[in-house]
Design an enzyme around this catalytic site. Structure first.
Site, mmCIF file in Angstrom:
data_model
loop_
_atom_site.group_PDB
_atom_site.id
_atom_site.type_symbol
_atom_site.label_atom_id
_atom_site.label_comp_id
_atom_site.label_asym_id
_atom_site.label_seq_id
_atom_site.Cartn_x
_atom_site.Cartn_y
_atom_site.Cartn_z
ATOM 1 N N ASN A 1 -0.925 -35.120 38.551
ATOM 2 C CA ASN A 1 0.505 -35.226 38.270
ATOM 3 C C ASN A 1 1.347 -34.194 39.000
ATOM 4 O OD1 ASN A 1 -0.952 -35.829 35.246
ATOM 5 N ND2 ASN A 1 0.231 -37.443 36.236
ATOM 6 N N ILE B 1 6.344 -31.933 39.735
ATOM 7 C CA ILE B 1 5.531 -32.285 38.581
ATOM 8 C C ILE B 1 6.030 -33.588 37.966
ATOM 9 C CG2 ILE B 1 4.730 -31.505 36.310
ATOM 10 C CD1 ILE B 1 5.593 -28.622 37.311
ATOM 11 N N CYS B 2 5.115 -34.503 37.696
ATOM 12 C CA CYS B 2 5.444 -35.742 36.994
ATOM 13 C C CYS B 2 5.070 -35.543 35.530
ATOM 14 C CB CYS B 2 4.683 -36.923 37.591
ATOM 15 S SG CYS B 2 5.065 -38.486 36.763
ATOM 16 N N LEU B 3 6.090 -35.308 34.707
ATOM 17 C CA LEU B 3 5.901 -35.065 33.286
ATOM 18 C C LEU B 3 7.104 -35.630 32.562
ATOM 19 C CD1 LEU B 3 4.223 -33.633 31.036
ATOM 20 C CD2 LEU B 3 5.544 -31.570 31.533
#
Length: 190
Positions: free
Chosen positions: A106, A113-115
């Protein structure tokens, strides 16, 4: 006793009556007050393995460190991140980037950041009740429990599921400790 709506309408300027109003972004003073409060909380109630402080010149730009979670390929590794707070914080999330190179499903090669809590729109889970400590704790948790359904690094997602030994090798090959980065002349935002 007058109702709140009546009191508010009596103080409304005649030229704005009937106009559609949209929420205005918080002014910088409110953002600064909120960030000062968050800093005080982080200093008085620290979370082990997490630190965050504003830069010397701008309270809306922070530097953070976090330790990799135990029982994960990131155990005993240390990471530097930057946080940049928008003018309408806390109604919009901060932009958070890894400055330490990290191999993770991620996180892309630029440190993005993929969150879900770092997204406000389009199904994002950001909420104004979240704070810097919660964001960093979520990122630390993400290191040990990636969301392979939404990877930025597809290869890392596949390796996480199929070959933990090779995954750990790639994590260690990509990672540089903060002191090592400074020795190599890499800017880390601190």
């Amino acid at each position: 006793m007058a109702s709140r709506a009546t009191m508010m309408s009596s103080t409304t300027n005649e030229s704005t009556k009937g106009a559609i109003t949209t929420p205005r972004p918080a002014n910088n003073t409110n953002v600064i007050k909120r960030l000062q409060s968050e800093l005080m909380h982080l200093m008085t109630s620290p979370t082990p393995g997490l630190t965050a402080f504003p830069s010397a010149s701008d309270l809306t730009k922070w530097n953070a460190t976090l330790d990799g979670p135990s029982d994960s390929p990131y155990c005993n590794l240390h990471f530097k991140l930057t946080l940049s707070y928008p003018p309408n914080y806390p109604y919009a999330p901060p932009e958070v980037l890894f400055k330490t190179p990290v191999y993770h499903p991620n996180v892309d090669m630029s440190g993005r950041i993929c969150l879900d809590i770092l997204k406000a729109e389009g199904g994002g889970a950001w909420s104004a009740v979240l704070n810097t400590g919660a964001v960093l704790l979520s990122i630390q948790s993400l290191l040990g429990e990636p969301n392979n359904a939404s990877p930025l690094n597809g290869e890392a997602a596949l390796l996480w599921d199929r070959d933990q030994v090779e995954y750990k090798r790639k994590v260690l090959a990509r990672h540089q400790e903060p002191a090592e980065m400074e020795e190599n002349g890499l800017a880390v935002g601190f």
